[in-house]
Design a protein around this motif. Structure first.
Motif, PDB file in Angstrom:
ATOM      1  N   ALA A 127       5.730   5.200  -1.697  1.00 51.59           N
ATOM      2  CA  ALA A 127       6.315   3.858  -1.865  1.00 51.59           C
ATOM      3  C   ALA A 127       7.458   3.572  -0.894  1.00 51.59           C
ATOM      4  O   ALA A 127       8.266   2.685  -1.131  1.00 51.59           O
ATOM      5  CB  ALA A 127       6.782   3.646  -3.306  1.00 51.59           C
ATOM      6  N   ALA A 128       7.528   4.331   0.207  1.00 47.13           N
ATOM      7  CA  ALA A 128       8.584   4.115   1.200  1.00 47.13           C
ATOM      8  C   ALA A 128       8.131   3.107   2.246  1.00 47.13           C
ATOM      9  O   ALA A 128       7.031   2.545   2.174  1.00 47.13           O
ATOM     10  CB  ALA A 128       8.946   5.444   1.861  1.00 47.13           C
ATOM     11  N   TYR A 129       8.979   2.868   3.231  1.00 47.36           N
ATOM     12  CA  TYR A 129       8.603   2.003   4.349  1.00 47.36           C
ATOM     13  C   TYR A 129       7.561   2.715   5.217  1.00 47.36           C
ATOM     14  O   TYR A 129       7.286   3.896   5.071  1.00 47.36           O
ATOM     15  CB  TYR A 129       9.827   1.679   5.202  1.00 47.36           C
ATOM     16  N   GLY A 130       7.012   1.995   6.168  1.00 51.53           N
ATOM     17  CA  GLY A 130       6.113   2.597   7.145  1.00 51.53           C
ATOM     18  C   GLY A 130       4.747   2.907   6.578  1.00 51.53           C
ATOM     19  O   GLY A 130       4.131   2.092   5.881  1.00 51.53           O
ATOM     20  N   VAL A 131       4.264   4.107   6.860  1.00 50.82           N
ATOM     21  CA  VAL A 131       2.908   4.515   6.476  1.00 50.82           C
ATOM     22  C   VAL A 131       2.704   4.389   4.971  1.00 50.82           C
ATOM     23  O   VAL A 131       1.661   3.905   4.506  1.00 50.82           O
ATOM     24  CB  VAL A 131       2.628   5.948   6.952  1.00 50.82           C
ATOM     25  N   ASP A 132       3.687   4.818   4.167  1.00 51.03           N
ATOM     26  CA  ASP A 132       3.556   4.737   2.704  1.00 51.03           C
ATOM     27  C   ASP A 132       3.264   3.310   2.265  1.00 51.03           C
ATOM     28  O   ASP A 132       2.321   3.044   1.509  1.00 51.03           O
ATOM     29  CB  ASP A 132       4.842   5.209   2.015  1.00 51.03           C
ATOM     30  N   GLY A 133       4.098   2.380   2.726  1.00 48.97           N
ATOM     31  CA  GLY A 133       3.946   0.985   2.318  1.00 48.97           C
ATOM     32  C   GLY A 133       2.611   0.400   2.742  1.00 48.97           C
ATOM     33  O   GLY A 133       1.958  -0.312   1.975  1.00 48.97           O
ATOM     34  N   VAL A 134       2.196   0.707   3.967  1.00 45.21           N
ATOM     35  CA  VAL A 134       0.905   0.211   4.452  1.00 45.21           C
ATOM     36  C   VAL A 134      -0.230   0.751   3.586  1.00 45.21           C
ATOM     37  O   VAL A 134      -1.158   0.023   3.215  1.00 45.21           O
ATOM     38  CB  VAL A 134       0.694   0.606   5.929  1.00 45.21           C
ATOM     39  N   ALA A 135      -0.172   2.040   3.255  1.00 47.16           N
ATOM     40  CA  ALA A 135      -1.234   2.652   2.447  1.00 47.16           C
ATOM     41  C   ALA A 135      -1.339   1.983   1.078  1.00 47.16           C
ATOM     42  O   ALA A 135      -2.437   1.648   0.613  1.00 47.16           O
ATOM     43  CB  ALA A 135      -0.965   4.144   2.287  1.00 47.16           C
ATOM     44  N   HIS A 136      -0.195   1.764   0.414  1.00 39.59           N
ATOM     45  CA  HIS A 136      -0.212   1.118  -0.903  1.00 39.59           C
ATOM     46  C   HIS A 136      -0.708  -0.323  -0.806  1.00 39.59           C
ATOM     47  O   HIS A 136      -1.580  -0.747  -1.576  1.00 39.59           O
ATOM     48  CB  HIS A 136       1.187   1.126  -1.509  1.00 39.59           C
ATOM     49  N   ARG A 137      -0.145  -1.100   0.131  1.00 42.21           N
ATOM     50  CA  ARG A 137      -0.511  -2.524   0.228  1.00 42.21           C
ATOM     51  C   ARG A 137      -1.988  -2.700   0.548  1.00 42.21           C
ATOM     52  O   ARG A 137      -2.667  -3.548  -0.038  1.00 42.21           O
ATOM     53  CB  ARG A 137       0.348  -3.215   1.293  1.00 42.21           C
ATOM     54  N   THR A 138      -2.480  -1.914   1.489  1.00 44.70           N
ATOM     55  CA  THR A 138      -3.891  -2.038   1.870  1.00 44.70           C
ATOM     56  C   THR A 138      -4.796  -1.699   0.694  1.00 44.70           C
ATOM     57  O   THR A 138      -5.793  -2.389   0.448  1.00 44.70           O
ATOM     58  CB  THR A 138      -4.204  -1.112   3.052  1.00 44.70           C
ATOM     59  N   THR A 139      -4.463  -0.665  -0.039  1.00 46.23           N
ATOM     60  CA  THR A 139      -5.277  -0.272  -1.188  1.00 46.23           C
ATOM     61  C   THR A 139      -5.300  -1.379  -2.236  1.00 46.23           C
ATOM     62  O   THR A 139      -6.362  -1.721  -2.785  1.00 46.23           O
ATOM     63  CB  THR A 139      -4.731   1.027  -1.804  1.00 46.23           C
ATOM     64  N   LEU A 140      -4.144  -1.960  -2.516  1.00 45.83           N
ATOM     65  CA  LEU A 140      -4.084  -3.035  -3.507  1.00 45.83           C
ATOM     66  C   LEU A 140      -4.870  -4.254  -3.050  1.00 45.83           C
ATOM     67  O   LEU A 140      -5.593  -4.875  -3.832  1.00 45.83           O
ATOM     68  CB  LEU A 140      -2.622  -3.400  -3.792  1.00 45.83           C
ATOM     69  N   ARG A 141      -4.742  -4.600  -1.754  1.00 47.42           N
ATOM     70  CA  ARG A 141      -5.487  -5.760  -1.234  1.00 47.42           C
ATOM     71  C   ARG A 141      -6.990  -5.519  -1.298  1.00 47.42           C
ATOM     72  O   ARG A 141      -7.775  -6.460  -1.468  1.00 47.42           O
ATOM     73  CB  ARG A 141      -5.065  -6.067   0.205  1.00 47.42           C
ATOM     74  N   ALA A 142      -7.401  -4.271  -1.146  1.00 47.04           N
ATOM     75  CA  ALA A 142      -8.822  -3.941  -1.193  1.00 47.04           C
ATOM     76  C   ALA A 142      -9.345  -3.825  -2.621  1.00 47.04           C
ATOM     77  O   ALA A 142     -10.526  -3.528  -2.819  1.00 47.04           O
ATOM     78  CB  ALA A 142      -9.077  -2.630  -0.446  1.00 47.04           C
ATOM     79  N   GLY A 143      -8.481  -4.052  -3.594  1.00 48.24           N
ATOM     80  CA  GLY A 143      -8.896  -3.920  -4.987  1.00 48.24           C
ATOM     81  C   GLY A 143      -9.014  -2.485  -5.440  1.00 48.24           C
ATOM     82  O   GLY A 143      -9.674  -2.198  -6.446  1.00 48.24           O
ATOM     83  N   GLY A 144      -8.358  -1.568  -4.700  1.00 50.83           N
ATOM     84  CA  GLY A 144      -8.432  -0.159  -5.025  1.00 50.83           C
ATOM     85  C   GLY A 144      -7.311   0.286  -5.938  1.00 50.83           C
ATOM     86  O   GLY A 144      -6.485  -0.516  -6.387  1.00 50.83           O
ATOM     87  N   ALA A 145      -7.274   1.580  -6.207  1.00 48.71           N
ATOM     88  CA  ALA A 145      -6.301   2.169  -7.124  1.00 48.71           C
ATOM     89  C   ALA A 145      -5.289   2.989  -6.341  1.00 48.71           C
ATOM     90  O   ALA A 145      -5.656   3.761  -5.449  1.00 48.71           O
ATOM     91  CB  ALA A 145      -7.008   3.061  -8.144  1.00 48.71           C
ATOM     92  N   THR A 146      -4.014   2.837  -6.680  1.00 49.63           N
ATOM     93  CA  THR A 146      -2.975   3.556  -5.950  1.00 49.63           C
ATOM     94  C   THR A 146      -1.900   4.058  -6.902  1.00 49.63           C
ATOM     95  O   THR A 146      -1.615   3.438  -7.933  1.00 49.63           O
ATOM     96  CB  THR A 146      -2.361   2.665  -4.856  1.00 49.63           C
ATOM     97  N   ILE A 147      -1.318   5.203  -6.548  1.00 51.76           N
ATOM     98  CA  ILE A 147      -0.228   5.816  -7.305  1.00 51.76           C
ATOM     99  C   ILE A 147       0.977   5.943  -6.385  1.00 51.76           C
ATOM    100  O   ILE A 147       0.871   6.487  -5.283  1.00 51.76           O
ATOM    101  CB  ILE A 147      -0.615   7.219  -7.817  1.00 51.76           C
ATOM    102  N   GLY A 148       2.122   5.467  -6.837  1.00 55.89           N
ATOM    103  CA  GLY A 148       3.370   5.624  -6.102  1.00 55.89           C
ATOM    104  C   GLY A 148       4.239   6.679  -6.775  1.00 55.89           C
ATOM    105  O   GLY A 148       4.508   6.585  -7.977  1.00 55.89           O
ATOM    106  N   VAL A 149       4.658   7.681  -6.018  1.00 56.86           N
ATOM    107  CA  VAL A 149       5.512   8.748  -6.544  1.00 56.86           C
ATOM    108  C   VAL A 149       6.905   8.525  -5.958  1.00 56.86           C
ATOM    109  O   VAL A 149       7.097   8.641  -4.742  1.00 56.86           O
ATOM    110  CB  VAL A 149       4.977  10.140  -6.166  1.00 56.86           C
ATOM    111  N   VAL A 150       7.867   8.204  -6.806  1.00 58.20           N
ATOM    112  CA  VAL A 150       9.189   7.801  -6.334  1.00 58.20           C
ATOM    113  C   VAL A 150      10.228   8.888  -6.588  1.00 58.20           C
ATOM    114  O   VAL A 150      10.039   9.763  -7.436  1.00 58.20           O
ATOM    115  CB  VAL A 150       9.634   6.473  -6.988  1.00 58.20           C
ATOM    116  N   ALA A 151      11.330   8.799  -5.835  1.00 61.13           N
ATOM    117  CA  ALA A 151      12.420   9.763  -5.959  1.00 61.13           C
ATOM    118  C   ALA A 151      13.597   9.161  -6.709  1.00 61.13           C
ATOM    119  O   ALA A 151      14.728   9.613  -6.579  1.00 61.13           O
ATOM    120  CB  ALA A 151      12.873  10.229  -4.577  1.00 61.13           C
TER     121      ALA A 151
END
Length: 390
Positions: free
Chosen positions: A163-187
């Motif tokens: 759930a960070a900036y950069g690659v993390d954010g792109v991975a989450h956003r793209t998955t959500l836009r594609a109707g996929g499932a995503t898990i964010g692990v936060v600190a």
């Protein structure tokens, strides 16, 4: 979204859940002193020792005092109530929802996890892949993260990131836009979005996927907590893919921890002139596998023999469909100039009569032409002669 019940389904006794929730407030994640005490004594006895300033094995006077000082201010009932109000729950080892692969962390296993989102963490984690990488990624890194996340989402895999900036954010956003499932692990606490610039994204992950962390409500991240968070990403997933990373990147910590845990480690190659590719290339020189798309990832982490990536090959050319004997004759026709029937037969290792028959076949198919009793490739074929290098 309907908030989940204040406590997960029966699995762990309430007093044990309270003790584990208290420990998330008393000490930072991954504390091996507490971890070993949990293994040896159980949660309630470990909590009593911390509150009473009873030294635990491996804990010096300062650490023992720190435990007792924090324990005096800890109210696990209030933390669980706060979590419930924000739509979160606290799950523990022994709960039906607990992902048992986290047990591989041994004394660094989380005391419990604070989770937002309706799906079962245990079920989602069974088919999950971590996509991690540089926070200041290049356009290439963002493109590759999006490409991989979209492909994994389309194939029904769960994309896990930080759930960070950069690659993390792109991975989450793209998955959500594609109707996929995503898990964010936060600190941080799951009710305290960090980084603030990703607050909307983190809310979307909690609403449509799963958001989890080891820290209690209201807790804020530190550098060490980010590093410790990475071990959860590595242990939770079937494999970790790194998309752009410098030599000292936290993503490399995740990848190396994944390797140590027996998970699949993968890297996406980048330009050799880019500092953001240095860390990935170092991984690829070791135990990491090179991947360029989701199919290659799934082949590595999926079911053996069932999730194979498609065969990689160049474009199919017209001469690829020729029978072997005709293909040998075509290869014997010079790339430049022309030749007689006999010359071509010698080069092909065939009789003149058979060669002549094949040449007439090739003429009918448009590969060769005859002029003055000599054969040559037609213009289009001569411009792109058959590959004779292999």
């Amino acid at each position: 979204m309907t908030a989940p019940p204040p406590h997960p389904p029966p699995g762990v006794p309430h007093e044990e859940r309270l003790a584990r929730a208290a420990l998330t407030r008393i000490t930072d994640p991954g504390d091996t002193v507490i971890g070993r005490a949990l293994q040896d004594r159980g949660p309630q006895a470990t909590l009593r020792a911390a509150r009473d300033a009873t030294p635990l094995p491996g804990a010096g006077p300062q650490r023992t005092e720190s435990y007792a000082r924090r324990a005096a201010r800890t109210d696990p009932h209030a933390d669980l109530d706060t979590a419930h109000r924000t739509g979160a729950r606290f799950i523990c080892p022994g709960d039906p929802e607990w992902p048992r692969q986290l047990d591989d962390l041994g004394a660094q296993r989380p005391y419990g996890l604070w989770v937002r989102g309706a799906p079962s963490l245990r079920l989602w984690a069974l088919r999950s892949v971590a996509l991690v990488g540089a926070r200041t990624c290049t356009d290439y890194g963002a493109h590759m993260a999006a490409r991989l996340a979209a492909g994994l989402a389309d194939a029904g895999w769960i994309v896990v990131s930080g759930a960070a900036y950069g690659v993390d954010g792109v991975a989450h956003r793209t998955t959500l836009r594609a109707g996929g499932a995503t898990i964010g692990v936060v600190a941080s606490g799951v009710d305290s979005p960090y980084p603030r610039g990703n607050a909307d994204l983190i809310a979307d992950i909690a609403a449509h996927g799963l958001l989890l962390g080891e820290l209690p409500p209201g807790a804020h991240p530190t550098r060490s907590r980010f590093i410790l968070r990475n071990r959860v990403i590595a242990a939770l997933t079937r494999g970790t893919v790194v998309v752009e990373a410098r030599y000292r990147s936290g993503s490399l910590i995740t990848a190396r921890r994944a390797t140590a845990l027996g998970r699949i480690t993968m890297g996406v190659p980048g330009p050799c002139t880019s500092g953001l590719s240095e860390g990935v290339h170092e991984l690829l020189r070791g135990d990491a596998a090179l991947v360029t798309d989701a199919a290659e990832i799934i082949e590595l982490v999926g079911e053996i023999g069932a999730d194979l990536a498609p065969e990689r090959r160049g474009p199919v050319l017209p001469h690829d469909h020729l029978p072997p004997a005709a293909a040998r004759v075509l290869e014997a026709v010079p790339g430049r100039g022309d030749a007689t029937d006999e010359d071509i037969a010698d080069a092909a290792g065939a009789t003149t009569a058979d060669t002549l028959g094949r040449l007439h076949e090739l003429q009918a198919l448009g590969f060769v032409e005859r002029s003055g009793g000599r054969w040559k490739l037609v213009r289009t074929a001569r411009e792109a002669p058959p590959d004779r290098t292999g």
